[in-house]
Design an enzyme around this catalytic site. Structure first.
Site, mmCIF file in Angstrom:
data_model
loop_
_atom_site.group_PDB
_atom_site.id
_atom_site.type_symbol
_atom_site.label_atom_id
_atom_site.label_comp_id
_atom_site.label_asym_id
_atom_site.label_seq_id
_atom_site.Cartn_x
_atom_site.Cartn_y
_atom_site.Cartn_z
ATOM 1 N N LYS A 118 35.887 51.392 29.468
ATOM 2 C CA LYS A 118 36.868 51.670 30.318
ATOM 3 C C LYS A 118 36.565 52.243 31.855
ATOM 4 O O LYS A 118 37.010 51.953 32.847
ATOM 5 C CB LYS A 118 38.013 52.790 29.526
ATOM 6 C CG LYS A 118 38.950 52.245 28.605
ATOM 7 C CD LYS A 118 40.097 52.954 28.420
ATOM 8 C CE LYS A 118 40.934 52.577 27.389
ATOM 9 N NZ LYS A 118 42.160 53.359 27.085
ATOM 10 N N LYS A 199 39.876 41.813 21.275
ATOM 11 C CA LYS A 199 41.144 42.337 20.646
ATOM 12 C C LYS A 199 42.448 41.849 21.488
ATOM 13 O O LYS A 199 42.386 41.981 22.515
ATOM 14 C CB LYS A 199 40.908 43.752 20.376
ATOM 15 C CG LYS A 199 42.147 44.531 19.859
ATOM 16 C CD LYS A 199 41.629 46.146 19.891
ATOM 17 C CE LYS A 199 42.881 47.049 19.745
ATOM 18 N NZ LYS A 199 42.552 48.486 19.604
ATOM 19 N N LYS A 202 47.812 45.253 24.324
ATOM 20 C CA LYS A 202 49.006 45.468 24.734
ATOM 21 C C LYS A 202 49.281 45.611 26.009
ATOM 22 O O LYS A 202 50.450 45.747 26.606
ATOM 23 C CB LYS A 202 49.720 46.514 23.948
ATOM 24 C CG LYS A 202 48.982 47.975 24.226
ATOM 25 C CD LYS A 202 50.094 48.893 23.523
ATOM 26 C CE LYS A 202 49.623 50.061 22.854
ATOM 27 N NZ LYS A 202 48.025 50.643 23.134
#
Ligand code: TRP
Length: 334
Positions: A118, A199, A202
């Site tokens: 991140k 992955k 969302k």
């Protein structure tokens, strides 16, 4: 949490309200929580403070927090066995984080792969992003948690939680329960439809990437029909060479609770078109009742506020007690 449940082991888990929950959240986490909820004394959190570690629109964050909580219920979380609450409604999470910070070396946090990923994408890195796993540790250990059901990607954070507990307990005396990770047996690791090597996320708003729990059937079908496959023309579980096909098979298997073998049997001799159509039907059939329940409950905004208030009120004493013991052991309370 009725009396006869007090002997059950405590389970704690949470999801960030950062985006729109996907079929990956359902098949990888919530579906298993629901299937196992009778066996444990469960607490499921909507971790809004964690979501703040990356920029959020305030109104959207508030609304998504309610949406995640409603989706827990719509997916079958039963308040007989579970408390659901919003992380920021119990201030002990923030307070304990500070105390845990004082025993956590920065080096432990800099080694976290999620932090490395991140922070690589951001120019300026907030302290909160680095401290994220300490807040997660606080979430877990405030409730004397035994088991934490999470995906593979959170295993490292669980190990860090355990390291923090061991360190705190050895410095200040036995204060916290040492939690264990619970990787669900049937937890599917769902990948992005457009890029089956990563992955399903969302927080991505790329069309055709994710299947969101609240997407209308037309959108779900379209995304599945456009999913990346390959030119092998072979239906097989082969994550290396056929990541896209494997992802579709994994979704199908997790949704239908079938074995790999049974799934392969079903698609024996079929083409990718048929596979996609059946996956789309299965996904739509599973999500329709969830969406129906969601929309019924969402029609009355006061409903979820009441549930969340009751959830927080019910478990706050647990958190406040554990925080107090930590404060006392550290010498800042009598
Ligand atoms: N970090 C978790 C995730 O992104 C979310 C989370 C926050 C969590 N606190 C937690 C999960 C406590 C389990 C227990 O998936």
């Amino acid at each position: 949490m009725t009396d006869n449940q007090s002997t059950k082991k405590r389970v704690f888990s949470g999801i960030q309200p950062s985006g729109n929950l996907t079929i990956g959240n359902y098949l990888g986490a919530i579906k298993n929580w629901v299937a196992e909820q009778h066996n444990y004394d469960n607490i499921f959190c909507v971790v809004d403070l964690h979501a703040l570690t990356v920029p959020q629109d305030p109104q959207v964050l508030f609304q998504k927090t309610r949406e995640v909580a409603l989706l827990y219920l719509a997916c079958g979380i039963d308040l007989e066995h579970c408390a659901i609450f919003v992380q920021s409604d119990i201030t002990a999470h923030s307070e304990l984080t500070w105390l845990l910070n004082t025993v956590t070396p920065v080096g432990w946090l800099e080694r976290m792969t999620q932090y490395k990923d991140k922070s690589a994408k951001q120019e300026s890195i907030g302290t909160g992003l680095l401290d994220y796993p300490v807040l997660m540790a606080a979430d877990i250990i405030l409730y004397d948690t035994h088991y934490v059901p999470v995906g593979e990607d959170q295993k490292q954070h669980l190990e860090l939680t355990r390291d923090i507990v061991l360190r705190f307990n050895s410095l200040y005396g036995d204060t916290f329960v040492l939690p264990e990770v619970l990787i669900p047996k049937a937890g599917a690791r769902v990948k992005g439809l457009d890029d089956p090597t990563a992955k399903m996320s969302k927080s991505s708003d790329k069309q055709g990437h994710a299947l969101h729990l609240l997407d209308p059937p037309k959108v779900l079908r379209k995304s599945i029909m456009r999913a990346t496959t390959d030119s092998e023309n072979r239906i097989a579980f082969d994550p290396e060479k056929q990541a896209g096909v494997t992802n579709l098979l994994t979704i199908y298997q997790a949704i239908t609770n079938m074995s790999e073998e049974a799934v392969l049997n079903e698609f024996d001799g079929e083409g990718y078109g048929t596979l996609k159509k059946r996956v789309a039907e299965a996904v739509i059939e599973t999500l329709e009742p969830i969406q129906k329940r969601y929309h019924e409950m969402a029609a009355d905004p006061a409903y979820i506020e009441q549930i969340l208030k009751e959830g927080a009120d019910r478990i706050r004493p647990l958190a406040e007690h554990r925080l107090y013991v930590a404060q006392k052991n550290m010498g800042i309370r009598k």
